[in-house]
Scaffold this motif. Structure first.
Motif, mmCIF file in Angstrom:
data_model
loop_
_atom_site.group_PDB
_atom_site.id
_atom_site.type_symbol
_atom_site.label_atom_id
_atom_site.label_comp_id
_atom_site.label_asym_id
_atom_site.label_seq_id
_atom_site.Cartn_x
_atom_site.Cartn_y
_atom_site.Cartn_z
ATOM 1 N N VAL A 168 0.500 -1.239 0.194
ATOM 2 C CA VAL A 168 -0.085 0.022 0.103
ATOM 3 C C VAL A 168 1.020 1.095 0.120
ATOM 4 C CG1 VAL A 168 -1.709 1.489 1.087
ATOM 5 C CG2 VAL A 168 -1.846 -0.878 1.202
ATOM 6 N N CYS A 169 0.328 2.130 -0.671
ATOM 7 C CA CYS A 169 1.175 3.221 -0.740
ATOM 8 C C CYS A 169 1.488 4.259 0.731
ATOM 9 C CB CYS A 169 0.648 4.432 -1.749
ATOM 10 S SG CYS A 169 1.245 6.128 -1.809
ATOM 11 N N GLY A 170 2.348 4.165 1.601
ATOM 12 C CA GLY A 170 2.614 4.870 2.491
ATOM 13 C C GLY A 170 1.852 5.979 2.194
ATOM 14 N N ALA A 171 1.164 7.370 1.621
ATOM 15 C CA ALA A 171 1.444 8.859 0.901
ATOM 16 C C ALA A 171 0.063 8.514 1.232
ATOM 17 C CB ALA A 171 2.326 9.314 0.051
ATOM 18 N N CYS A 172 0.230 7.656 0.041
ATOM 19 C CA CYS A 172 -1.973 7.895 -0.257
ATOM 20 C C CYS A 172 -2.949 6.559 0.136
ATOM 21 C CB CYS A 172 -1.919 8.390 -2.115
ATOM 22 S SG CYS A 172 -2.360 6.924 -3.041
ATOM 23 N N GLY A 173 -2.433 5.578 0.314
ATOM 24 C CA GLY A 173 -3.257 5.323 0.726
ATOM 25 C C GLY A 173 -3.812 3.783 -0.118
ATOM 26 N N SER A 190 7.055 3.535 -8.347
ATOM 27 C CA SER A 190 6.622 3.974 -7.034
ATOM 28 C C SER A 190 4.851 3.725 -7.362
ATOM 29 C CB SER A 190 7.064 5.281 -7.540
ATOM 30 O OG SER A 190 6.910 5.435 -8.784
ATOM 31 N N CYS A 191 4.266 4.822 -6.409
ATOM 32 C CA CYS A 191 2.590 5.037 -6.375
ATOM 33 C C CYS A 191 2.588 5.254 -7.777
ATOM 34 C CB CYS A 191 2.650 5.265 -5.101
ATOM 35 S SG CYS A 191 0.933 5.461 -5.608
ATOM 36 N N ASP A 192 1.544 4.728 -8.644
ATOM 37 C CA ASP A 192 0.838 5.122 -9.780
ATOM 38 C C ASP A 192 0.330 5.695 -9.858
ATOM 39 O OD1 ASP A 192 1.209 2.880 -11.288
ATOM 40 O OD2 ASP A 192 0.027 1.502 -11.449
ATOM 41 N N ILE A 193 -0.852 6.143 -8.033
ATOM 42 C CA ILE A 193 -1.621 7.689 -8.729
ATOM 43 C C ILE A 193 -0.746 8.665 -8.416
ATOM 44 C CG2 ILE A 193 -3.587 8.068 -6.972
ATOM 45 C CD1 ILE A 193 -4.002 5.223 -8.430
ATOM 46 N N CYS A 194 -0.306 8.450 -6.694
ATOM 47 C CA CYS A 194 0.504 9.666 -6.062
ATOM 48 C C CYS A 194 2.358 10.175 -6.624
ATOM 49 C CB CYS A 194 0.039 10.464 -4.486
ATOM 50 S SG CYS A 194 1.539 9.421 -3.914
ATOM 51 N N GLY A 195 2.838 8.799 -7.335
ATOM 52 C CA GLY A 195 4.446 8.867 -7.499
ATOM 53 C C GLY A 195 5.475 9.052 -6.090
HETATM 54 ZN ZN LIG Z 1 0.505 7.341 -3.532
#
Ligand SMILES: [Zn+2]
Ligand SMILES: [Zn+2]
Length: 813
Positions: free
Chosen positions: A511-516, A551-556
């Motif tokens: 899970v992305c630590g920044a945007c979840g 990296s996260c697809d959504i927020c990078g």
């Molecule tokens: Zn993210």
């Protein structure tokens, strides 16, 4: 079939549902038999067909003649013709394709088109006369004749049939049909034997004398073996043959799939329960069809019962087929059968090479092998006189084939036994709901083994409530303190530990630590799993993978949290806790290489492994005598699946894993960690109480009208375009409802559920929808689907949206 058979029934290797009648020209009469292949015209093509038998003389119809008989000997016995017909009819699958699925690979002869450029075509091409599209096709042909498929690959675009036709009409190319395939050939090996002669030996060289000396005692020997003693043998035998000392002969040999040699054993003394099971089954041998459930707790010696009934069947001159759920277990079963019955045992599974499979098939067909041990596809073993079919671990869902011909080998075993009028024994410590229901309704006879062999105790099972298991900081622990202490004790005693976690990889929920947002597969509606060893995120459904540094697809963001425990991570967490222990892992990632499972099992046997971490692979029937502790890390993983069999599977898995403990001289312990200690599946597994589980589960099934109280057929609708797929599913649903409405009293019992979006909405880029047909009247349900496929034929052969029919589905997701 006789030498004046004029008409034959043939199943062609094409996606058509019925068989066809062909005329047999004079020269072929007398060469035909059921199970042989013929070459037959079909439309404009020539195809392989399988002879089923004689056909009655058809009414005033011009029938096409067969073109050739392809085999000297049948590929399957006549007894299998009704079996193939039954499968095609029940599973709604083209009859020729059923046989193709059943036969070992490499046998199929197929047609292909060979394109050749003509003189006229070459000249035209040189002068640039043909239009550009035609030039593109002609240019590669200037280098030589080419198969249509390779030509398409070369120019990297589709070639319309009309274009080929025009090229042919212009006289620029010729098209010829050729036969391809038939790649599997028998393997021949050179053998030498002593010739009948009094020729003197004394003037011969030492190595030559040695060869003749060996042959005097051995009579006949493979050159390969001879070379072990006389390295130059290959060069010496030719001159020895010319001089008349010996003869050389090429003989058919079988590729041997067995590794080590196996010591013969003798049947041990049975305990009272085993003895009773054997004698009750043997009472029915040679008395027609009779189905049994051998319901025996883990470690109760079911295999010995199988072997003794098998011995009795062989004694009566009848053959034995043994099905085992997976390849790793075949090795174990095969070793025991080989030790008891020797060379007559053959093995069939997908791990064999094409050549090996072909050899094993031939051995059975020729009666050289009288026992076959194999995985689900071995249900097609070409025996003509079966006396006994055994299905070990009958509850295992590996018996269900997904994709292509969707059959269940366990169910087919019962069908085949009925057709062959023989015994079938389904064995399990955790029988399937369906099978046990058949016992309670007196369709099957139950044989029970309630005791472990040699008075061993069943393991003691303790429940660990994971909800209470937090350390000082409130973080959940993967291993509760009591389990950790038990592992330590066990290792100190020099005994082995098995830890079960039904999820492979490192982290199953990154899970992305920044945007979840979870890391998702590009092609499936499913979370990726981190595999740290291979440095990648992987999709377990389609194989898609991306670098572990992604990296996260959504927020990078590059801060990815690795939630969700997998076997790889568990292995890593154990290392610092038990630094002295030798830890190994058994899951799909560590066992891809041939022989790797055997290596792990050998490690357990030789005690070079102290702790084995594994997925459900470790739950399946293996026998590790020195394992005295089993830890189930999280018992709940399969409980929440949106499938009515989730409870059944969880119970089976837990009871099976627990059963791996204490199979040697020392008693075993099991720790079962769970978030749902009160769930009846968990408590029934804890008490090893199959009957309690069965009663409770059965009442749920009855209330909802699920199997065994009904039968199901699932239509699996999938396509790359989400809207077209959904629309097609809706149309198919409408067809179902219209059909039911128009034949109402007859189809009243057929329930139509859906279309609904599948729980796994997208796999490998295909959107998935489902329609479930359910009915308490099996006959009406099957009639319904037959009528549906006939009436709505185009709905089942759509170009963009695929509709697969899954009869008695096992995986509903
Ligand atoms: Zn993210
Ligand atoms: Zn995927």
């Amino acid at each position: 079939m006789t030498s004046d058979t004029q008409y034959i029934e043939v199943a062609v290797a094409l996606p058509v549902y019925r068989t066809f009648t062909y005329f047999v020209p004079e020269p072929f009469r007398g060469f035909l038999a059921p199970g042989k292949r013929v070459l037959a015209p079909f439309g404009r093509r020539r195809v392989t067909g399988y002879v089923f038998g004689q056909s009655p003389r058809p009414e005033d119809k011009e029938l096409k003649p067969i073109l050739d008989v392809l085999d000297d000997r049948p590929l399957f016995p006549p007894a299998m013709v009704p079996f193939f017909k039954w499968i095609a009819d029940y599973y709604k699958y083209p009859i020729g394709e059923v046989i193709k699925n059943a036969l070992p690979g490499g046998l199929n002869v197929y047609d292909y088109a060979l394109l050749t450029i003509t003189e006229k075509g070459s000249t035209a091409l040189r002068h640039g006369q043909p239009p550009p599209v035609a030039q593109k096709v002609l240019a590669p042909l200037a280098a030589g004749p080419c198969r249509l498929n390779s030509l398409i690959k070369k120019i990297d675009q589709k070639i319309p049939g009309t274009l080929l036709y025009q090229l042919e009409q212009s006289g620029w190319i010729t098209r010829k049909w050729k036969l391809g395939g038939a790649s599997t050939k028998a393997r021949l090996e050179r053998f030498v034997r002593l010739a009948d002669s009094d020729l003197p030996l004394d003037h011969l060289s030492k190595p030559r004398q040695k060869i003749l000396e060996i042959l005097q005692t051995e009579k006949e020997m493979a050159v390969k073996v001879l070379k072990e003693t006389v390295p130059t043998a290959a060069a010496l035998i030719k001159p020895l043959e010319s001089a008349g000392y010996l003869t050389i002969e090429n003989k058919r040999v079988y590729r041997d799939p067995f590794g080590e040699s196996i010591k013969p054993d003798t049947p041990p003394q049975l305990n009272a329960e085993q003895h009773q099971a054997v004698s009750r089954a043997c009472d029915y041998l040679d008395k027609g069809y009779h189905p049994f459930l051998l319901n025996g707790v883990t470690g109760s010696g079911k295999t010995e019962v199988y072997m003794q009934v098998a011995a009795a069947a062989l004694e009566k001159g009848r053959f034995v087929l043994v099905l085992v759920p997976e390849i790793a277990l075949i090795t174990q079963m095969e070793r025991r059968f080989r030790a008891r019955f020797g060379e007559c045992v053959s093995v069939l599974h997908s791990g064999l090479s094409v050549g090996e499979r072909y050899d094993q098939w031939t051995r059975i067909l020729q009666g050289d092998a009288t026992v076959a041990v194999g995985a689900r596809s071995a249900i097609f073993a070409p025996f003509d006189n079966l006396g006994l079919i055994i299905v070990d671990e009958e509850h295992d869902s590996s018996y269900k084939q997904e994709g292509q011909l969707r059959y269940n080998a366990r169910d087919l075993a019962v069908v085949r036994a009925k057709q062959n009028a023989c015994l079938v024994i389904l064995g399990s410590a955790t029988p399937s709901m369906q099978t046990y229901y058949n016992v309670t309704t007196k369709k099957f006879t139950e044989l029970t083994l309630t005791q472990r062999v040699e008075q061993r105790d069943l393991p003691e099972i303790r429940i660990v409530d994971l909800r209470l298991s937090r350390d000082a900081r409130g973080i959940r622990r993967f291993i509760a303190p009591e389990l950790q202490a038990a592992i330590k004790e066990t290792l100190e005693r020099g005994e082995q530990v098995l830890l079960f976690l039904n999820r492979r990889g490192y982290a199953s929920f990154p899970v992305c630590g920044a945007c979840g947002q979870p890391m998702r597969c590009k092609h499936c509606d499913i979370s990726l799993t981190l595999h740290q060893r291979s440095n990648a995120y992987r999709c377990h459904y389609c194989g898609y993978s991306r670098a572990a540094t992604s990296s996260c697809d959504i927020c990078g963001s590059t801060k990815i949290k690795h939630l969700g425990l997998g076997t790889e991570k568990l292995e890593d967490l154990l290392t610092p806790l038990f630094s002295q222990a030798r830890i190994a892992r058994m899951d799909r990632d560590t066992t891809t290489r041939k022989g790797s499972i055997l290596k792990l099992l050998k490690g357990l046997k030789d005690k070079t492994i102290d702790i084995l971490v594994g997925t459900q692979m470790v739950a399946k029937g293996h026998d590790y005598p020195n394992i005295t502790l089993v830890g189930i890390i999280c018992a709940d993983l399969s409980l929440s699946f949106p499938d009515f069999r989730a409870g059944e599977r969880t119970f089976q898995l837990l009871a099976q894993v627990a059963g791996r403990a204490g199979r040697g001289d020392r008693s075993g312990r099991v720790f079962l960690q769970t978030y749902n200690p009160e769930h009846f599946c968990i408590s029934a597994a804890r008490n090893q109480d199959f009957k309690a589980f069965y009663q409770q589960e059965l009442s749920f099934r009855q209330a909802l009208g699920y199997p065994p109280f009904s039968r199901m057929i699932q239509l699996k609708i999938s396509g790359k375009d989400p809207h077209k797929t959904e629309k097609h599913a809706q149309i198919l649903g409408d067809h179902c409802r219209a059909l039911k409405a128009s034949h109402l009293p007859h189809y009243r019992s057929v329930e139509i559920m859906g279309p609904i979006e599948a729980s796994l909405t997208r796999i490998a880029g295909r959107y998935r929808w489902q329609i479930l047909l359910k009915g308490s009247d099996t006959g009406a349900l099957h009639q319904f689907i037959n009528q549906l496929t006939a009436h709505s034929h185009t709905a089942f052969t759509h170009r963009r949206v695929q509709v697969a029919i899954d009869v008695d589905p096992v995986f509903l997701m």
